[in-house]
Design a protein around this motif. Structure first.
Motif, PDB file in Angstrom:
ATOM      1  N   HIS A  22       0.847  -1.190   0.000  1.00 48.82           N
ATOM      2  CA  HIS A  22       0.000   0.000   0.000  1.00 48.82           C
ATOM      3  C   HIS A  22       0.879   1.236   0.000  1.00 48.82           C
ATOM      4  CE1 HIS A  22      -3.694  -2.207   0.648  1.00 48.82           C
ATOM      5  NE2 HIS A  22      -3.120  -2.871   1.641  1.00 48.82           N
ATOM      6  N   ALA A  23       0.360   2.327  -0.560  1.00 48.11           N
ATOM      7  CA  ALA A  23       1.065   3.607  -0.522  1.00 48.11           C
ATOM      8  C   ALA A  23       1.164   4.056   0.929  1.00 48.11           C
ATOM      9  CB  ALA A  23       0.328   4.646  -1.348  1.00 48.11           C
ATOM     10  N   ALA A  24       2.354   4.470   1.341  1.00 45.94           N
ATOM     11  CA  ALA A  24       2.570   4.879   2.724  1.00 45.94           C
ATOM     12  C   ALA A  24       3.255   6.237   2.806  1.00 45.94           C
ATOM     13  CB  ALA A  24       3.397   3.818   3.445  1.00 45.94           C
ATOM     14  N   GLY A  25       3.158   7.033   1.783  1.00 48.19           N
ATOM     15  CA  GLY A  25       3.743   8.363   1.743  1.00 48.19           C
ATOM     16  C   GLY A  25       3.917   8.788   0.294  1.00 48.19           C
ATOM     17  N   LEU A  26       3.953  10.074   0.059  1.00 45.81           N
ATOM     18  CA  LEU A  26       4.090  10.606  -1.295  1.00 45.81           C
ATOM     19  C   LEU A  26       4.954  11.849  -1.253  1.00 45.81           C
ATOM     20  CD1 LEU A  26       3.040  10.522  -4.319  1.00 45.81           C
ATOM     21  CD2 LEU A  26       1.429  12.257  -3.571  1.00 45.81           C
ATOM     22  N   VAL A  27       5.925  11.924  -2.161  1.00 44.76           N
ATOM     23  CA  VAL A  27       6.772  13.098  -2.304  1.00 44.76           C
ATOM     24  C   VAL A  27       6.872  13.444  -3.781  1.00 44.76           C
ATOM     25  CG1 VAL A  27       9.144  13.981  -2.111  1.00 44.76           C
ATOM     26  CG2 VAL A  27       8.140  12.692  -0.218  1.00 44.76           C
ATOM     27  N   ILE A  28       6.720  14.734  -4.085  1.00 42.23           N
ATOM     28  CA  ILE A  28       6.896  15.239  -5.445  1.00 42.23           C
ATOM     29  C   ILE A  28       7.993  16.295  -5.408  1.00 42.23           C
ATOM     30  CG2 ILE A  28       5.830  16.437  -7.405  1.00 42.23           C
ATOM     31  CD1 ILE A  28       3.107  15.416  -6.345  1.00 42.23           C
ATOM     32  N   ILE A  29       8.963  16.162  -6.294  1.00 44.51           N
ATOM     33  CA  ILE A  29      10.020  17.160  -6.457  1.00 44.51           C
ATOM     34  C   ILE A  29       9.937  17.660  -7.894  1.00 44.51           C
ATOM     35  CG2 ILE A  29      12.492  17.648  -6.377  1.00 44.51           C
ATOM     36  CD1 ILE A  29      12.792  15.205  -4.531  1.00 44.51           C
ATOM     37  N   ALA A  30       9.692  18.935  -8.068  1.00 48.39           N
ATOM     38  CA  ALA A  30       9.607  19.531  -9.404  1.00 48.39           C
ATOM     39  C   ALA A  30      10.613  20.672  -9.488  1.00 48.39           C
ATOM     40  CB  ALA A  30       8.193  20.054  -9.659  1.00 48.39           C
TER      41      ALA A  30
END
Length: 195
Positions: free
Chosen positions: A131-139
């Motif tokens: 399962h997804a347990a965190g999300l990070v986006i770097i742009a």
């Protein structure tokens, strides 16, 4: 850039739950605010996040969905910097943050580079028990850097509802939809062929 982030985030249709994320915005990133011409700094944790979620209307369908997502989160951290000129941040600044995402629990699931626009977007998901347990986006762009870190129970199908809330870029559903192919040329009609 926001359309790219939104389009990529919409491709992540993995439902799941989340545990503690253990990702922190390093001081090196925080110091970039002094060089930026525009900044967004959102830090919502625990009770403060739940209080902020109460300001979302339960009568508006989009805000209600965002409110439901927020009710399961432990934290939202957004840092976005726009600079007047290039060279105000370095790859080393981003690497200081990215190094936290090297544990086996984290997977980089999206990595896009545009040589023409010099844009680099990465999306990382922390997984636990499938399962997804965190999300990070770097742009990253030459004059712009955005980091979004979301901690708590995440259903990535509903992630789009947070776009435009709490400093998270608005997610454009059309960015994830391929353009329609051009209309094919039809055979000339009888009048044209008779000439």
């Amino acid at each position: 850039m926001n359309q790219i982030i939104g389009g990529l985030a919409l491709t992540l249709l993995i439902p799941g739950t989340a545990l503690a994320q253990d990702v922190k915005i390093p001081e090196r990133i925080e110091k970039l605010a002094a060089k930026a011409s525009e900044t967004v700094n959102v830090t919502l944790d625990g009770p403060l996040l739940q209080l902020a979620g109460q300001f979302l209307s339960s009568k508006n369908a989009d805000e209600q969905q965002a409110r439901n997502v927020v009710s399961r989160l432990k934290g939202i951290h957004v840092r976005s910097f726009e600079f007047a000129s290039e060279g105000q941040y370095s790859e080393a600044d981003v690497a200081a943050f990215r190094s936290q995402l090297r544990s086996p629990a984290w997977s980089r699931i999206v990595d896009t580079n545009s040589k023409e626009d010099h844009e680099h977007v990465e999306i990382f998901v922390k997984q636990e028990n499938n399962h997804a347990a965190g999300l990070v986006i770097i742009a990253a762009e030459p004059k712009e850097l955005t980091i979004v870190s979301i901690d708590g129970t995440i259903d990535l199908k509903q992630l789009a509802s947070l776009g435009g809330q709490f400093g998270i870029p608005k997610i454009d559903a059309t960015a994830a939809t391929p353009a329609a192919p051009p209309a094919s040329k039809t055979a000339p009609d009888a009048k044209d062929s008779a000439e």
